[in-house]
Design a protein around this motif. Structure first.
Motif, PDB file in Angstrom:
ATOM      1  N   LEU A 175      13.619  62.830  77.921  1.00 30.67           N
ATOM      2  CA  LEU A 175      14.592  62.245  77.002  1.00 30.67           C
ATOM      3  C   LEU A 175      13.987  61.942  75.635  1.00 30.67           C
ATOM      4  CD1 LEU A 175      16.505  59.697  79.269  1.00 30.67           C
ATOM      5  CD2 LEU A 175      16.875  62.153  78.991  1.00 30.67           C
ATOM      6  N   ALA A 176      14.810  62.061  74.603  1.00 30.20           N
ATOM      7  CA  ALA A 176      14.416  61.622  73.270  1.00 30.20           C
ATOM      8  C   ALA A 176      14.459  60.094  73.209  1.00 30.20           C
ATOM      9  CB  ALA A 176      15.353  62.222  72.229  1.00 30.20           C
ATOM     10  N   GLU A 177      13.881  59.531  72.134  1.00 32.73           N
ATOM     11  CA  GLU A 177      13.747  58.078  72.046  1.00 32.73           C
ATOM     12  C   GLU A 177      15.102  57.380  72.112  1.00 32.73           C
ATOM     13  OE1 GLU A 177      12.136  54.479  72.085  1.00 32.73           O
ATOM     14  OE2 GLU A 177      11.037  56.375  72.228  1.00 32.73           O
ATOM     15  N   GLY A 178      16.105  57.902  71.408  1.00 32.33           N
ATOM     16  CA  GLY A 178      17.421  57.276  71.427  1.00 32.33           C
ATOM     17  C   GLY A 178      18.040  57.289  72.808  1.00 32.33           C
ATOM     18  N   GLU A 179      17.848  58.392  73.546  1.00 28.94           N
ATOM     19  CA  GLU A 179      18.386  58.503  74.895  1.00 28.94           C
ATOM     20  C   GLU A 179      17.671  57.543  75.840  1.00 28.94           C
ATOM     21  OE1 GLU A 179      19.727  63.170  75.113  1.00 28.94           O
ATOM     22  OE2 GLU A 179      17.593  62.712  75.143  1.00 28.94           O
ATOM     23  N   ARG A 180      16.378  57.340  75.614  1.00 33.55           N
ATOM     24  CA  ARG A 180      15.631  56.388  76.439  1.00 33.55           C
ATOM     25  C   ARG A 180      16.187  54.978  76.281  1.00 33.55           C
ATOM     26  NH1 ARG A 180       9.229  58.086  75.611  1.00 33.55           N
ATOM     27  NH2 ARG A 180       9.429  60.205  76.424  1.00 33.55           N
ATOM     28  N   ARG A 181      16.482  54.612  75.060  1.00 34.72           N
ATOM     29  CA  ARG A 181      17.001  53.260  74.812  1.00 34.72           C
ATOM     30  C   ARG A 181      18.330  53.044  75.528  1.00 34.72           C
ATOM     31  NH1 ARG A 181      14.849  54.045  69.492  1.00 34.72           N
ATOM     32  NH2 ARG A 181      16.882  54.753  68.733  1.00 34.72           N
ATOM     33  N   VAL A 182      19.151  54.095  75.580  1.00 36.90           N
ATOM     34  CA  VAL A 182      20.431  53.981  76.294  1.00 36.90           C
ATOM     35  C   VAL A 182      20.182  53.707  77.771  1.00 36.90           C
ATOM     36  CG1 VAL A 182      22.502  55.238  77.021  1.00 36.90           C
ATOM     37  CG2 VAL A 182      21.702  55.423  74.663  1.00 36.90           C
ATOM     38  N   VAL A 183      19.232  54.449  78.371  1.00 39.33           N
ATOM     39  CA  VAL A 183      18.909  54.241  79.783  1.00 39.33           C
ATOM     40  C   VAL A 183      18.377  52.826  80.008  1.00 39.33           C
ATOM     41  CG1 VAL A 183      17.401  54.960  81.684  1.00 39.33           C
ATOM     42  CG2 VAL A 183      18.506  56.688  80.255  1.00 39.33           C
ATOM     43  N   PHE A 184      17.487  52.351  79.136  1.00 37.13           N
ATOM     44  CA  PHE A 184      16.933  50.999  79.275  1.00 37.13           C
ATOM     45  C   PHE A 184      18.052  49.957  79.243  1.00 37.13           C
ATOM     46  CE2 PHE A 184      12.930  52.519  76.819  1.00 37.13           C
ATOM     47  CZ  PHE A 184      12.571  53.293  77.902  1.00 37.13           C
ATOM     48  N   ASP A 185      18.958  50.117  78.275  1.00 34.10           N
ATOM     49  CA  ASP A 185      20.047  49.151  78.138  1.00 34.10           C
ATOM     50  C   ASP A 185      20.911  49.108  79.397  1.00 34.10           C
ATOM     51  OD1 ASP A 185      19.172  48.537  75.620  1.00 34.10           O
ATOM     52  OD2 ASP A 185      20.659  49.772  74.569  1.00 34.10           O
ATOM     53  N   VAL A 186      21.170  50.273  79.968  1.00 31.16           N
ATOM     54  CA  VAL A 186      21.997  50.333  81.175  1.00 31.16           C
ATOM     55  C   VAL A 186      21.275  49.697  82.353  1.00 31.16           C
ATOM     56  CG1 VAL A 186      23.005  51.909  82.876  1.00 31.16           C
ATOM     57  CG2 VAL A 186      23.360  52.312  80.442  1.00 31.16           C
ATOM     58  N   VAL A 187      19.983  49.966  82.499  1.00 28.26           N
ATOM     59  CA  VAL A 187      19.221  49.366  83.592  1.00 28.26           C
ATOM     60  C   VAL A 187      19.232  47.846  83.478  1.00 28.26           C
ATOM     61  CG1 VAL A 187      16.901  49.090  84.576  1.00 28.26           C
ATOM     62  CG2 VAL A 187      17.754  51.379  84.007  1.00 28.26           C
ATOM     63  N   ARG A 188      18.993  47.330  82.283  1.00 24.19           N
ATOM     64  CA  ARG A 188      18.994  45.870  82.092  1.00 24.19           C
ATOM     65  C   ARG A 188      20.378  45.287  82.373  1.00 24.19           C
ATOM     66  NH1 ARG A 188      15.811  47.329  77.205  1.00 24.19           N
ATOM     67  NH2 ARG A 188      13.632  46.796  77.598  1.00 24.19           N
ATOM     68  N   ARG A 189      21.417  45.966  81.918  1.00 20.24           N
ATOM     69  CA  ARG A 189      22.777  45.479  82.100  1.00 20.24           C
ATOM     70  C   ARG A 189      23.145  45.417  83.581  1.00 20.24           C
ATOM     71  NH1 ARG A 189      27.193  45.358  78.566  1.00 20.24           N
ATOM     72  NH2 ARG A 189      29.242  45.478  79.576  1.00 20.24           N
ATOM     73  N   LEU A 190      22.833  46.481  84.318  1.00 19.69           N
ATOM     74  CA  LEU A 190      23.169  46.535  85.742  1.00 19.69           C
ATOM     75  C   LEU A 190      22.314  45.570  86.553  1.00 19.69           C
ATOM     76  CD1 LEU A 190      23.676  50.383  86.187  1.00 19.69           C
ATOM     77  CD2 LEU A 190      25.445  48.608  86.122  1.00 19.69           C
ATOM     78  N   SER A 191      21.073  45.409  86.155  1.00 17.98           N
ATOM     79  CA  SER A 191      20.202  44.453  86.839  1.00 17.98           C
ATOM     80  C   SER A 191      20.766  43.040  86.714  1.00 17.98           C
ATOM     81  CB  SER A 191      18.787  44.517  86.256  1.00 17.98           C
ATOM     82  OG  SER A 191      17.973  43.490  86.783  1.00 17.98           O
ATOM     83  N   ALA A 192      21.269  42.710  85.521  1.00 15.21           N
ATOM     84  CA  ALA A 192      21.868  41.391  85.313  1.00 15.21           C
ATOM     85  C   ALA A 192      23.123  41.209  86.163  1.00 15.21           C
ATOM     86  CB  ALA A 192      22.197  41.205  83.838  1.00 15.21           C
ATOM     87  N   GLN A 193      23.769  42.314  86.554  1.00  9.48           N
ATOM     88  CA  GLN A 193      24.961  42.259  87.404  1.00  9.48           C
ATOM     89  C   GLN A 193      24.606  42.211  88.890  1.00  9.48           C
ATOM     90  OE1 GLN A 193      27.423  45.631  86.358  1.00  9.48           O
ATOM     91  NE2 GLN A 193      27.428  45.120  84.177  1.00  9.48           N
ATOM     92  N   GLY A 194      23.292  42.351  89.223  1.00 13.64           N
ATOM     93  CA  GLY A 194      22.870  42.247  90.610  1.00 13.64           C
ATOM     94  C   GLY A 194      22.357  43.512  91.245  1.00 13.64           C
ATOM     95  N   THR A 195      22.414  44.653  90.532  1.00 10.86           N
ATOM     96  CA  THR A 195      21.881  45.902  91.073  1.00 10.86           C
ATOM     97  C   THR A 195      20.366  45.916  90.911  1.00 10.86           C
ATOM     98  OG1 THR A 195      23.904  47.089  90.455  1.00 10.86           O
ATOM     99  CG2 THR A 195      21.972  48.427  90.946  1.00 10.86           C
ATOM    100  N   ALA A 196      19.641  46.248  91.973  1.00  7.59           N
ATOM    101  CA  ALA A 196      18.180  46.327  91.916  1.00  7.59           C
ATOM    102  C   ALA A 196      17.752  47.755  91.575  1.00  7.59           C
ATOM    103  CB  ALA A 196      17.568  45.909  93.248  1.00  7.59           C
ATOM    104  N   PHE A 197      16.612  47.871  90.922  1.00 10.28           N
ATOM    105  CA  PHE A 197      16.070  49.175  90.550  1.00 10.28           C
ATOM    106  C   PHE A 197      14.609  49.277  90.974  1.00 10.28           C
ATOM    107  CE2 PHE A 197      19.660  48.779  87.764  1.00 10.28           C
ATOM    108  CZ  PHE A 197      20.115  50.088  87.583  1.00 10.28           C
TER     109      PHE A 197
END
Length: 509
Positions: A175-197
């Motif tokens: 992934l390019a840098e911008g695409e990486r940031r999107v993935v990071f944001d989604v992981v953090r968002r879902l983790s805050a909702q209770g999904t483990a990674f």
């Protein structure tokens, strides 16, 4: 509830071992505890056992010894379907989506129940997009998506199964840098909702910034685990490889003598694939980096030089002699290409190591340049395995059994003893760990020190600066700037790659 306040792991592995019929021991008493709602990092060198641990968690491998617990209860998942039904979704490095199906069809592929109704599917799809705060056309075909968008489809697919734990294997490797940031944001968002990674990555900066806890594997054994906040990059590298490799990786190459002979000359290279009026020279002993963002044309330049792009026009000369525009002619002239996609373009998965290594140079290994001499091929493979430190049971091992770093060494190794003078490397350390990365960068330095010329195309500017003598910055298929490696920085290269700052002249040796 914050993960640190939870005492019962969502998933735990206790004393897990895994041995294979060929005698390989991939895991030795491994342990792992992933808490609900946490982001847990898993790191280790290629061959450390990460892939095997993932497959045990995903139900693809049954452990030879030890116990797997899910929500505190001992489980035995004999198939990936059983793990998925329990609430574990695994997203592998090469996202296994159906390219001819739409986004919507892929997200609900294999789902049961109301998803069969188009209206219900679209309503649930909309809810999933809201969960991840992302927008994508449900009717777009996956084959038309960028790599980052495909990664997001895989995440949506995991959520559609009701996953409580999502295992991500090298999710940002391509992934390019911008695409990486999107993935990071989604992981953090879902983790805050209770999904483990369970986040498996060789990008240590990602692990340090994204995860709550980290587990380090070495030789199939957990050597360290703890709160990520207690680690920095140096400590993590030393835990992974058992020694300090950062200094090796970051060593800048000295400039090459201006009197050194020119090995490679490229004039007016152009192609409809996205190469525009490219000219340059590379001298013996020189490593030239091609720095560019995703889609800049850096890979297309290498493929055009090598003759792999049939539509390319222009001149390529080795030692002053013109080279015809075909890969066969390039090999005969002493050129070698290590492609970005080693599995599809660099290796034959149905062949053992020794056959892959001997492929480019079969005539010299055959009697009368016609009859194969398998003993000679095996001896060359044994030499390459020893020279490059390839971790494997032996030359007869299939390349599909190797870790990413060791497979990449095989791709290098097949060119080392056939008269190669010009090496072209496209993302040479993609998908490999820090230990293998340092080994590969050292191979590049060694080849150049022996009088070869090397072209390295990479989106990892730190990697380019670690080995290059000069750097060409590529944007929109053109070389827009040239810098001596010891006089530039990652920051300057990034600015130039994005179109900021002044460009330099092309092609001066």
């Amino acid at each position: 509830m914050h993960p640190a306040m939870v005492t019962t792991p969502l998933l735990s592995l206790e004393g897990v071992g895994k041995s294979f019929p060929n005698g390989t021991v991939a895991l030795r008493g491994a342990r792992l505890n992933v808490l609900p709602g946490s982001v847990h990092g898993l790191v280790g060198a290629n061959g450390a056992g990460k892939s095997t641990m993932i497959k045990v968690i995903a139900g693809a491998h049954a452990p030879t010894t030890g116990t797997v617990r899910w929500k505190g209860e001992e489980v035995v998942w004999r198939t990936p379907g059983a793990a998925r039904d329990a609430g574990v979704a695994t997203i592998m490095q090469h996202v296994p989506l159906a390219p001819t199906l739409t986004v919507l069809e892929n997200v609900f592929l294999g789902s049961r129940g109301p998803w069969r109704l188009p209206r219900a599917r679209r309503a649930e799809f909309a809810r999933l997009l809201e969960r991840v705060n992302y927008d994508i056309d449900p009717d777009a075909e996956v084959m038309d998506l960028a790599i980052g968008e495909r990664q997001m489809v895989a995440i949506l697919q995991a959520l559609a199964t009701g996953a409580e734990l999502v295992v991500m294997d090298e999710p940002t490797a391509s992934l390019a840098e911008g695409e990486r940031r999107v993935v990071f944001d989604v992981v953090r968002r879902l983790s805050a909702q209770g999904t483990a990674f369970l986040y498996v990555s060789h990008f240590l900066d990602e692990v340090l910034s994204l995860t709550d806890r980290v587990t380090v594997l070495r030789d199939g054994t957990v050597v360290e685990e703890g709160e990520t906040a207690s680690y920095d990059e140096d400590r993590l590298v030393q835990a992974i490889v058992g020694r300090d490799l950062l200094a090796v990786e970051r060593r800048t190459a000295p400039p090459v003598d201006a009197a050194a002979p020119v090995l490679l000359t490229v004039r007016d290279l152009r192609s409809p694939a996205g190469v525009r009026d490219v000219s340059f020279e590379v001298r013996a002993g020189e490593v030239v980096g091609f720095a560019g963002l995703l889609g800049s044309g850096r890979s297309e330049i290498l493929h055009a030089v090598y003759g792999a792009d049939a539509r390319a026009r222009g001149e390529v000369l080795v030692d002053g002699e013109a080279v015809r525009r075909t890969p066969r002619a390039a090999v005969a002239a002493g050129m070698a290409l290590v492609p970005e996609d080693r599995n599809a373009q660099g290796l034959i998965g149905t062949f053992p190591i020794w056959k892959n290594i001997s492929l480019p140079d079969l005539p010299s290994l055959a009697s009368g340049r016609a009859l194969p001499r398998e003993r000679a091929e095996a001896e060359r493979a044994e030499r390459v395995i020893a020279d490059l430190g390839i971790v494997c049971p032996g030359p007869e091992a299939m390349v599909t059994e190797l870790s990413g770093g060791n497979a990449q060494k095989v791709v290098f190794g097949k060119w080392l003893h056939g008269g190669t003078r010009v090496f072209m490397l496209d993302e040479p350390t993609a998908g490999v760990d820090v230990g293998a990365k340092a080994d590969i960068l050292e191979l590049v330095r060694r080849f150049a020190a022996q009088g070869g010329a090397v072209l390295v195309a990479s989106s990892e500017f730190e990697e380019i600066l670690a080995v290059a003598t000069r750097v060409f910055v590529v944007r929109e298929g053109r070389i827009v700037a040239e810098r001596p490696a010891h006089e530039t920085s990652e920051e300057e290269l990034l600015m130039l790659a994005n179109g900021f700052g002044e460009g330099g002249a092309q092609g001066a040796a």
